[in-house]
Write a protein that holds these residues in place. Structure first.
Motif, PDB file in Angstrom:
ATOM      1  N   ARG A  81      -7.539  42.836  -2.255  1.00  0.00           N
ATOM      2  CA  ARG A  81      -7.944  42.056  -3.429  1.00  0.00           C
ATOM      3  C   ARG A  81      -9.267  41.356  -3.155  1.00  0.00           C
ATOM      4  O   ARG A  81      -9.510  40.892  -2.041  1.00  0.00           O
ATOM      5  N   PRO A  82     -10.147  41.261  -4.162  1.00  0.00           N
ATOM      6  CA  PRO A  82     -11.400  40.532  -3.968  1.00  0.00           C
ATOM      7  C   PRO A  82     -11.125  39.046  -3.706  1.00  0.00           C
ATOM      8  O   PRO A  82     -10.144  38.492  -4.202  1.00  0.00           O
ATOM      9  N   VAL A  83     -11.996  38.421  -2.903  1.00  0.00           N
ATOM     10  CA  VAL A  83     -11.806  37.022  -2.527  1.00  0.00           C
ATOM     11  C   VAL A  83     -13.028  36.197  -2.899  1.00  0.00           C
ATOM     12  O   VAL A  83     -14.164  36.569  -2.585  1.00  0.00           O
ATOM     13  N   GLN A  84     -12.779  35.085  -3.561  1.00  0.00           N
ATOM     14  CA  GLN A  84     -13.808  34.091  -3.846  1.00  0.00           C
ATOM     15  C   GLN A  84     -13.539  32.920  -2.901  1.00  0.00           C
ATOM     16  O   GLN A  84     -12.464  32.323  -2.934  1.00  0.00           O
ATOM     17  N   LEU A  85     -14.508  32.619  -2.043  1.00  0.00           N
ATOM     18  CA  LEU A  85     -14.360  31.542  -1.070  1.00  0.00           C
ATOM     19  C   LEU A  85     -15.126  30.321  -1.576  1.00  0.00           C
ATOM     20  O   LEU A  85     -16.315  30.408  -1.869  1.00  0.00           O
ATOM     21  N   ILE A  86     -14.434  29.199  -1.685  1.00  0.00           N
ATOM     22  CA  ILE A  86     -15.058  27.951  -2.099  1.00  0.00           C
ATOM     23  C   ILE A  86     -15.194  27.087  -0.842  1.00  0.00           C
ATOM     24  O   ILE A  86     -14.189  26.681  -0.259  1.00  0.00           O
ATOM     25  N   TRP A  87     -16.436  26.823  -0.438  1.00  0.00           N
ATOM     26  CA  TRP A  87     -16.711  26.001   0.728  1.00  0.00           C
ATOM     27  C   TRP A  87     -17.024  24.591   0.264  1.00  0.00           C
ATOM     28  O   TRP A  87     -18.006  24.363  -0.423  1.00  0.00           O
ATOM     29  N   ARG A  88     -16.169  23.650   0.602  1.00  0.00           N
ATOM     30  CA  ARG A  88     -16.392  22.236   0.276  1.00  0.00           C
ATOM     31  C   ARG A  88     -17.340  21.688   1.339  1.00  0.00           C
ATOM     32  O   ARG A  88     -16.940  21.134   2.337  1.00  0.00           O
ATOM     33  N   LYS A  89     -18.633  21.859   1.086  1.00  0.00           N
ATOM     34  CA  LYS A  89     -19.688  21.554   2.040  1.00  0.00           C
ATOM     35  C   LYS A  89     -19.943  20.049   2.113  1.00  0.00           C
ATOM     36  O   LYS A  89     -20.090  19.390   1.086  1.00  0.00           O
ATOM     37  N   ARG A  90     -19.983  19.510   3.323  1.00  0.00           N
ATOM     38  CA  ARG A  90     -20.222  18.080   3.524  1.00  0.00           C
ATOM     39  C   ARG A  90     -21.690  17.745   3.285  1.00  0.00           C
ATOM     40  O   ARG A  90     -22.576  18.528   3.613  1.00  0.00           O
ATOM     41  N   THR A  91     -21.951  16.566   2.713  1.00  0.00           N
ATOM     42  CA  THR A  91     -23.312  16.074   2.511  1.00  0.00           C
ATOM     43  C   THR A  91     -23.437  14.693   3.157  1.00  0.00           C
ATOM     44  O   THR A  91     -22.480  13.926   3.182  1.00  0.00           O
ATOM     45  N   TRP A  92     -24.643  14.396   3.684  1.00  0.00           N
ATOM     46  CA  TRP A  92     -24.878  13.128   4.362  1.00  0.00           C
ATOM     47  C   TRP A  92     -26.183  12.490   3.909  1.00  0.00           C
ATOM     48  O   TRP A  92     -27.072  13.166   3.383  1.00  0.00           O
ATOM     49  N   ARG A  93     -26.285  11.198   4.199  1.00  0.00           N
ATOM     50  CA  ARG A  93     -27.506  10.431   3.959  1.00  0.00           C
ATOM     51  C   ARG A  93     -27.825   9.700   5.252  1.00  0.00           C
ATOM     52  O   ARG A  93     -26.970   9.032   5.829  1.00  0.00           O
ATOM     53  N   CYS A  94     -29.080   9.809   5.711  1.00  0.00           N
ATOM     54  CA  CYS A  94     -29.495   9.131   6.932  1.00  0.00           C
ATOM     55  C   CYS A  94     -29.586   7.632   6.655  1.00  0.00           C
ATOM     56  O   CYS A  94     -30.151   7.205   5.642  1.00  0.00           O
ATOM     57  N   ALA A  95     -29.041   6.822   7.573  1.00  0.00           N
ATOM     58  CA  ALA A  95     -29.012   5.368   7.394  1.00  0.00           C
ATOM     59  C   ALA A  95     -30.312   4.703   7.835  1.00  0.00           C
ATOM     60  O   ALA A  95     -30.536   3.534   7.536  1.00  0.00           O
ATOM     61  N   GLU A  96     -31.171   5.426   8.535  1.00  0.00           N
ATOM     62  CA  GLU A  96     -32.431   4.855   9.018  1.00  0.00           C
ATOM     63  C   GLU A  96     -33.468   4.842   7.891  1.00  0.00           C
ATOM     64  O   GLU A  96     -33.874   5.898   7.401  1.00  0.00           O
TER      65      GLU A  96
END
Length: 123
Positions: A81-96
């Motif tokens: 069966r075909p597969v759709q992969l959903i990647w819950r990608k992390r995002t960040w903000r530099c504190a400096e």
């Protein structure tokens, strides 16, 4: 039915947030399966990396999480069966405040190249 057929992750895994059996079946090292669902003839698999501290790529200061965003990828077929992969990608903000990077997102070359539509193993 006397015995449940659902994943028993709360009883058998050291970290009850993720199911090691599901992770093993999908086979993406460093990622955990959050959900598997049928969408017509397709399988929809949602994965994410475990939360952990992250340093800025430029200045090394510990970053602040900005949450996650979903990236939709086409993966190799599974069980015919075909597969759709959903990647819950992390995002960040530099504190400096003086760092020129600002914000950035998680990258994982073994899963997918930046801005890719196919997973690495589907290529």
């Amino acid at each position: 039915m006397s015995e449940p057929t659902a994943c028993s992750r709360a009883r058998s895994c050291p970290d009850p947030s993720y199911c090691q059996r599901c992770d093993l079946l999908v086979g993406l090292e460093g990622f955990h399966v959050l959900e598997v669902a049928e969408r017509g003839e397709r399988l929809r698999v949602v994965v994410e990396s475990a939360p952990s501290p992250m340093g800025c790529r430029v200045c090394g200061v510990i970053t602040h999480s900005r949450g996650r965003r979903d990236v939709v990828l086409v993966d190799v077929p599974c069980f015919g069966r075909p597969v759709q992969l959903i990647w819950r990608k992390r995002t960040w903000r530099c504190a400096e405040p003086t760092c020129e990077v600002g914000g950035f997102t998680e990258q994982h070359a073994q899963l997918a190249a930046p801005r890719a539509l196919l997973t690495t193993r589907a290529c």
